[in-house]
Design a protein around this motif. Structure first.
Motif: not given
Length: 324
Positions: A33, A290, A294
């Motif tokens: 990420c 992200r 993640g």
């Protein structure tokens, strides 16, 4: 919501298992990420307001510009700093969360309430922020903020890599510079993990009640990934302004004679005056893109590694007095 600390029927988890599983999960999350984090930081540092005639620069355009001017490797600027800190960060996160849960659990019944889960997540986030995240973020942001081309050997940036950035920042600004924005970082990490762990724990317990055949073992991988994704998206939505101000604060050197609170107030005031209210939410799209996947990666890898470690280790290393 109130659940037993060890409510899914599994054996207690050792500190060593949490350290290894959490560290491994963090490493996988960072590799998968990091480009989205670089795009998020660039968007937060951009001072372009929504002026007539200026094209809006979203996360796709920002990412394309980085690749075009700095090569695809530009998306991985600051990865060295992240990889150095991600293993201890995740290890501290999971280990401290489990420890705080033990401290907050009802001593007589062994139950932990939703409020206690929230507080344990909050404390775990603050712990990781002070111990690891703040210095790591300062170095990472300094590297990500550089607009040099990774393909041109003559285009030499101020900070060549994570180690050089650390040396330069400490030499020029002192050790205290590594903890610039620690209050905002602690607030961001604390609120993130409070929301994240509470939502994840709630979803996990609900799925175990819905599927009692899985009690005593891991949920199916796709379910762990899904609830990690959903719980991971909740934190960024709750604290986006904090993260944007923190990024700008950590990017620049301190101003002599100015306190941290004065700098935070100044940055926030200038953002609102020059760029409008939307500036506080710059980078929210890549941040969610992200953080959410993640967290999905983190929880999935963590649960997988934890199960493998518990099966492979002697029974005296899987619990003792440390309970999940």
């Amino acid at each position: 919501m109130a659940t037993k600390v060890n409510g899914n029927g599994k054996k207690p988890t050792s500190v060593a298992t949490n350290l290894i599983a959490g560290g491994g999960a963090g490493m996988m999350e960072a590799l998968a990420c990091h480009p989205l984090d670089t795009i998020k930081v660039r968007m937060q540092l951009s001072r372009r307001g929504r002026q007539p005639g200026l094209p809006k620069r979203g996360f796709l355009r920002t990412g394309i510009e980085i690749v075009r001017k700095e090569t695809p490797l530009g998306l991985y600027k600051g990865l060295g700093a992240v990889m150095t800190g991600i293993v201890p960060k995740m290890a501290i996160r999971f280990t401290s969360f489990e420890k705080y849960k033990q401290l907050l659990a009802n001593k007589e019944t062994g139950m932990i309430s939703g409020q206690s889960t929230f507080l344990a997540g909050l404390a775990a986030g603050v712990t990781e922020a002070v111990a690891v995240v703040t210095p790591m973020e300062v170095i990472k942001i300094r590297l990500q903020a550089q607009y040099h081309s990774m393909a041109d050997p003559l285009d030499i940036p101020k900070y060549r890599n994570a180690a050089h950035a650390l040396y330069t920042v400490v030499k020029e600004e002192g050790v205290g510079a590594l903890y610039r924005g620690v209050s905002l970082t602690a607030l961001r990490q604390g609120s993130n993990q409070a929301v994240n762990f509470t939502a994840y724990t709630y979803f996990k317990e609900w799925l175990y009640k819905w599927q009692p055949e899985h009690v005593g073992q891991n949920l199916p991988t796709y379910q762990t990934t899904l609830i990690g994704l959903v719980s991971g998206a909740m934190g960024p939505l709750s604290n986006a302004p904090i993260d944007t101000i923190k990024t700008r604060l950590q990017k620049t050197p301190a101003e002599p004679g100015t306190s941290a609170l004065q700098r935070i107030t100044k940055i926030a005031g200038e953002m609102f005056k020059q760029e409008g209210m939307h500036a506080f939410y710059k980078g929210i799209t890549p941040r969610i893109m992200r953080v959410a996947p993640g967290q999905a990666v983190t929880f999935t890898v963590y649960e997988f590694l934890k199960e493998k470690l518990e099966k492979s280790r002697p029974t005296d290393l899987t619990g003792d007095k440390y309970e999940e």
